[in-house]
Design an enzyme around this catalytic site. Structure first.
Site, PDB file in Angstrom:
ATOM      1  N   GLN A 122       0.804  -1.221   0.000  1.00 49.80           N
ATOM      2  CA  GLN A 122       0.000   0.000   0.000  1.00 49.80           C
ATOM      3  C   GLN A 122       0.837   1.272   0.000  1.00 49.80           C
ATOM      4  O   GLN A 122       0.667   2.149   0.845  1.00 49.80           O
ATOM      5  CB  GLN A 122      -0.971  -0.044   1.176  1.00 49.80           C
ATOM      6  CG  GLN A 122      -2.022  -1.126   0.946  1.00 49.80           C
ATOM      7  CD  GLN A 122      -2.983  -1.275   2.101  1.00 49.80           C
ATOM      8  OE1 GLN A 122      -2.838  -2.181   2.902  1.00 49.80           O
ATOM      9  NE2 GLN A 122      -3.926  -0.366   2.191  1.00 49.80           N
ATOM     10  N   THR A 123       1.767   1.321  -0.942  1.00 45.95           N
ATOM     11  CA  THR A 123       2.632   2.503  -1.050  1.00 45.95           C
ATOM     12  C   THR A 123       2.397   3.246  -2.363  1.00 45.95           C
ATOM     13  O   THR A 123       3.275   3.972  -2.823  1.00 45.95           O
ATOM     14  CB  THR A 123       4.118   2.104  -1.011  1.00 45.95           C
ATOM     15  OG1 THR A 123       4.304   1.039  -1.929  1.00 45.95           O
ATOM     16  CG2 THR A 123       4.586   1.711   0.356  1.00 45.95           C
ATOM     17  N   GLY A 124       1.242   3.046  -2.983  1.00 48.99           N
ATOM     18  CA  GLY A 124       1.008   3.761  -4.231  1.00 48.99           C
ATOM     19  C   GLY A 124       1.891   3.246  -5.354  1.00 48.99           C
ATOM     20  O   GLY A 124       2.173   3.942  -6.330  1.00 48.99           O
ATOM     21  N   GLY A 127       0.518  -2.295  -5.737  1.00 46.41           N
ATOM     22  CA  GLY A 127       0.657  -3.658  -5.264  1.00 46.41           C
ATOM     23  C   GLY A 127      -0.647  -4.425  -5.426  1.00 46.41           C
ATOM     24  O   GLY A 127      -0.639  -5.627  -5.740  1.00 46.41           O
ATOM     25  N   SER A 128      -1.773  -3.737  -5.254  1.00 43.95           N
ATOM     26  CA  SER A 128      -3.056  -4.441  -5.333  1.00 43.95           C
ATOM     27  C   SER A 128      -3.299  -4.927  -6.757  1.00 43.95           C
ATOM     28  O   SER A 128      -3.546  -6.114  -6.986  1.00 43.95           O
ATOM     29  CB  SER A 128      -4.200  -3.551  -4.850  1.00 43.95           C
ATOM     30  OG  SER A 128      -4.280  -2.355  -5.594  1.00 43.95           O
ATOM     31  N   ALA A 130      -1.227  -5.381  -9.111  1.00 45.51           N
ATOM     32  CA  ALA A 130      -0.221  -6.337  -9.605  1.00 45.51           C
ATOM     33  C   ALA A 130      -0.685  -7.760  -9.291  1.00 45.51           C
ATOM     34  O   ALA A 130      -0.573  -8.663 -10.140  1.00 45.51           O
ATOM     35  CB  ALA A 130       1.132  -6.066  -8.959  1.00 45.51           C
ATOM     36  N   ASP A 173      -2.794   2.262 -13.596  1.00 46.62           N
ATOM     37  CA  ASP A 173      -1.954   1.185 -13.061  1.00 46.62           C
ATOM     38  C   ASP A 173      -2.127  -0.086 -13.893  1.00 46.62           C
ATOM     39  O   ASP A 173      -1.171  -0.735 -14.298  1.00 46.62           O
ATOM     40  CB  ASP A 173      -2.362   0.795 -11.628  1.00 46.62           C
ATOM     41  CG  ASP A 173      -2.974   1.926 -10.857  1.00 46.62           C
ATOM     42  OD1 ASP A 173      -2.257   2.571 -10.119  1.00 46.62           O
ATOM     43  OD2 ASP A 173      -4.193   2.162 -11.046  1.00 46.62           O
TER      44      ASP A 173
HETATM   45  N1  LIG Z   1       1.384  -6.323  -0.575  1.00 47.92           N
HETATM   46  C1  LIG Z   1       0.116  -6.732  -0.469  1.00 47.92           C
HETATM   47  N2  LIG Z   1      -0.165  -7.972  -0.066  1.00 47.92           N
HETATM   48  C2  LIG Z   1      -1.433  -8.385   0.015  1.00 47.92           C
HETATM   49  N3  LIG Z   1      -2.499  -7.626  -0.270  1.00 47.92           N
HETATM   50  C3  LIG Z   1      -2.275  -6.377  -0.649  1.00 47.92           C
HETATM   51  C4  LIG Z   1      -0.966  -5.851  -0.780  1.00 47.92           C
HETATM   52  N4  LIG Z   1      -1.059  -4.578  -1.185  1.00 47.92           N
HETATM   53  C5  LIG Z   1      -2.360  -4.315  -1.312  1.00 47.92           C
HETATM   54  N5  LIG Z   1      -3.094  -5.404  -0.980  1.00 47.92           N
HETATM   55  C6  LIG Z   1      -4.554  -5.502  -1.021  1.00 47.92           C
HETATM   56  O1  LIG Z   1      -5.064  -4.474  -1.922  1.00 47.92           O
HETATM   57  C7  LIG Z   1      -5.927  -3.571  -1.251  1.00 47.92           C
HETATM   58  C8  LIG Z   1      -5.791  -2.174  -1.825  1.00 47.92           C
HETATM   59  O2  LIG Z   1      -4.450  -1.746  -1.736  1.00 47.92           O
HETATM   60  P1  LIG Z   1      -4.037  -0.275  -2.247  1.00 47.92           P
HETATM   61  O3  LIG Z   1      -4.352   0.697  -1.178  1.00 47.92           O
HETATM   62  O4  LIG Z   1      -4.628  -0.065  -3.602  1.00 47.92           O
HETATM   63  O5  LIG Z   1      -2.465  -0.437  -2.322  1.00 47.92           O
HETATM   64  P2  LIG Z   1      -1.449  -0.234  -3.534  1.00 47.92           P
HETATM   65  O6  LIG Z   1      -1.094   1.209  -3.515  1.00 47.92           O
HETATM   66  O7  LIG Z   1      -0.267  -1.092  -3.193  1.00 47.92           O
HETATM   67  O8  LIG Z   1      -2.128  -0.682  -4.767  1.00 47.92           O
HETATM   68  C9  LIG Z   1      -5.553  -3.738   0.230  1.00 47.92           C
HETATM   69  O9  LIG Z   1      -6.623  -3.367   1.058  1.00 47.92           O
HETATM   70  C10 LIG Z   1      -5.242  -5.233   0.303  1.00 47.92           C
HETATM   71  O10 LIG Z   1      -6.436  -5.989   0.325  1.00 47.92           O
HETATM   72  O1  LIG Z   2      -3.838   8.608  -6.914  1.00 46.36           O
HETATM   73  C1  LIG Z   2      -3.165   8.039  -7.769  1.00 46.36           C
HETATM   74  O2  LIG Z   2      -2.225   8.598  -8.328  1.00 46.36           O
HETATM   75  C2  LIG Z   2      -3.499   6.596  -8.151  1.00 46.36           C
HETATM   76  O3  LIG Z   2      -4.087   5.939  -7.018  1.00 46.36           O
HETATM   77  C3  LIG Z   2      -4.382   4.557  -7.181  1.00 46.36           C
HETATM   78  O4  LIG Z   2      -3.190   3.797  -7.282  1.00 46.36           O
HETATM   79  P1  LIG Z   2      -2.439   3.187  -5.943  1.00 46.36           P
HETATM   80  O5  LIG Z   2      -1.184   2.506  -6.390  1.00 46.36           O
HETATM   81  O6  LIG Z   2      -3.385   2.195  -5.348  1.00 46.36           O
HETATM   82  O7  LIG Z   2      -2.154   4.327  -5.048  1.00 46.36           O
HETATM   83  C4  LIG Z   2      -5.289   4.402  -8.402  1.00 46.36           C
HETATM   84  O8  LIG Z   2      -5.539   3.042  -8.679  1.00 46.36           O
HETATM   85  C5  LIG Z   2      -4.734   5.096  -9.658  1.00 46.36           C
HETATM   86  O9  LIG Z   2      -5.639   4.987 -10.723  1.00 46.36           O
HETATM   87  C6  LIG Z   2      -4.457   6.549  -9.352  1.00 46.36           C
HETATM   88  O10 LIG Z   2      -3.889   7.214 -10.463  1.00 46.36           O
HETATM   89 MG   LIG Z   3      -3.942  -0.060  -5.518  1.00 49.32          MG
END
Ligand SMILES: Nc1ncnc2c1ncn2[C@@H]1O[C@H](COP(=O)(O)OP(=O)(O)O)[C@@H](O)[C@H]1O
Ligand SMILES: O=C(O)[C@H]1O[C@H](OP(=O)(O)O)[C@H](O)[C@@H](O)[C@@H]1O
Ligand SMILES: [Mg+2]
Length: 364
Positions: A122-124, A127-128, A130, A173
């Site tokens: 969840q670092t933007g 990860g979700s 992917a 993404d």
């Molecule tokens: N590294 C991870 N391992 C397992 N589940 C993850 C991971 N990262 C994200 N998720 C899942 O995806 C959901 C959305 O994550 P999100 O805030 O979009 O993070 P990201 O910025 O990495 O996409 C989380 O609530 C969780 O269910």
């Molecule tokens: O706010 C953004 O730049 C992006 O935020 C989400 O990506 P995440 O990696 O989960 O922070 C979103 O899915 C993207 O479409 C946005 O551009």
């Molecule tokens: Mg995400």
């Protein structure tokens, strides 16, 4: 995504993290984006034929066993309630329904799905999506329907899986995770309504100058970050609408700047992109630590912005390696991870490219 192995019916695919270089988050609002696939981190999903259909929880990301009650509470406070299992289940549902609606026949054999990821949580860095993207790729191969589901439709399926879970997100993404490399994307309302997806144009990766990544162990929930601005946009808030249009214009200028290798312009656009996000979302929603990551870069004269909704920052150092070294030292002092960003080339195969409509094929 990337094909890793296919023996005894086992399928394994990777999908990489991504950097929103210009234009995010306007992709959520009929805007434009330029993003690249980030080779530094990836998620992998493995599908194995099986008698029963099983989705395996990840031993650390889907923890259900804890040393103690305080440990459980701490874990929920930092990482939230969810891991990747719900993402895998959601893409299975979306994939199945899409095939059904489009008369794509699926055989009736079962599978086990498991995943792993080294994408900082969840670092933007996406990860979700992917995890979802790699899982979709496994399903395409297991059911042998890769040739039947168009490349430009796949990002929609990945997004729909997350929408299904109430995660507010956009397409940028998912597009770059499906295509790989560096991609220019136009999500104008006209294209979205007429085609059901945006226009996606791969660009040569050599156009990019060296870029860097800063991130911190600082999970932020992209759904939560987005929901207030999204509501304001839906309510017709004039400031949000006009600022978002300004963000959407940044990739238009950025496209030309990259083609001309005008990196002074690129630096200005990156900074402008973040400044607009800051005005729209406000410092509370963005988080002090995230803002500090942007500012640590700016203090050494580098250009910086969020890669996604928060947690990681992409940096361009106009003065070259000496400036990057200054930044590396500053990051170390601040406790941030600093590393060169590796752009991951596209790894589409012929079957994938064949699915594109002929007009779009010319851009690959
Ligand atoms: N590294 C991870 N391992 C397992 N589940 C993850 C991971 N990262 C994200 N998720 C899942 O995806 C959901 C959305 O994550 P999100 O805030 O979009 O993070 P990201 O910025 O990495 O996409 C989380 O609530 C969780 O269910
Ligand atoms: O706010 C953004 O730049 C992006 O935020 C989400 O990506 P995440 O990696 O989960 O922070 C979103 O899915 C993207 O479409 C946005 O551009
Ligand atoms: Mg995400």
């Amino acid at each position: 995504m990337e094909d890793d192995r296919s023996e005894n019916g086992i399928v394994e695919h990777k999908a990489y993290a991504r950097v929103g270089l210009l234009g995010n988050p306007s992709d959520v609002y009929y805007g434009r984006a330029i993003s690249f696939s980030l080779g530094n981190f990836w998620a992998s999903v493995r599908l194995e034929p099986s008698t029963d259909l099983v989705i395996f929880p990840h031993p650390t990301h889907d923890l259900v066993q804890f040393n103690s009650l305080p440990y459980l509470v701490n874990r929920l406070q930092t990482d939230g309630y969810y891991g990747g299992v719900r993402l895998l289940m959601a893409i299975c549902k979306i994939f199945y329904n899409y095939c059904k609606e489009n008369n794509i026949n699926l055989h009736d054999r079962n599978f086990k799905l498991s995943y792993d990821t080294n994408i900082p949580r969840q670092t933007g860095l996406s990860g979700s999506s992917a995890i979802v993207c790699a899982a979709l790729s496994c399903l395409l191969d297991f059911y042998k329907v890769r040739h039947l589901i168009k490349l430009e439709v796949r990002p929609n399926l990945i997004l729909n899986a997350e929408k299904e879970l109430g995660i507010v997100a956009g397409l940028q993404d998912r597009v770059v995770q499906v295509y790989g490399g560096l991609v220019y994307m136009d999500f104008s309302k006209k294209h979205m309504e007429e085609l059901g997806h945006g226009l996606y144009m791969p660009m040569t990766m050599d156009l990019l100058p060296p870029l860097y990544l800063i991130y911190a162990e600082n999970p932020s929930d992209s759904g939560k970050v987005h929901s207030t601005v999204r509501q304001k946009w839906l309510d017709g808030d004039k400031f949000i609408i006009s600022s978002m249009e300004e963000v959407a214009n940044i990739p238009l200028e950025g496209h030309t700047a990259l083609l001309e290798k005008d990196y002074t312009k690129l630096a200005n656009l990156m900074n402008r992109n973040f400044d607009l996000r800051r005005q729209m979302f406000g410092d509370d929603a963005l988080g002090a630590l995230n803002i500090e990551m942007v500012e640590v870069a700016r203090r050494v004269g580098a250009a910086s912005k969020f890669t996604g909704s928060g947690g990681a920052v992409v940096v361009f150092c106009p003065d070259g390696p000496s400036q990057a070294k200054l930044l590396e030292d500053a990051c170390e002092k601040a406790g941030f991870v600093f590393q060169p960003a590796k752009v991951m080339p596209s790894f589409l195969n012929e079957v994938d490219i064949e699915t594109l409509s002929s007009k779009l094929k010319q851009t690959i």
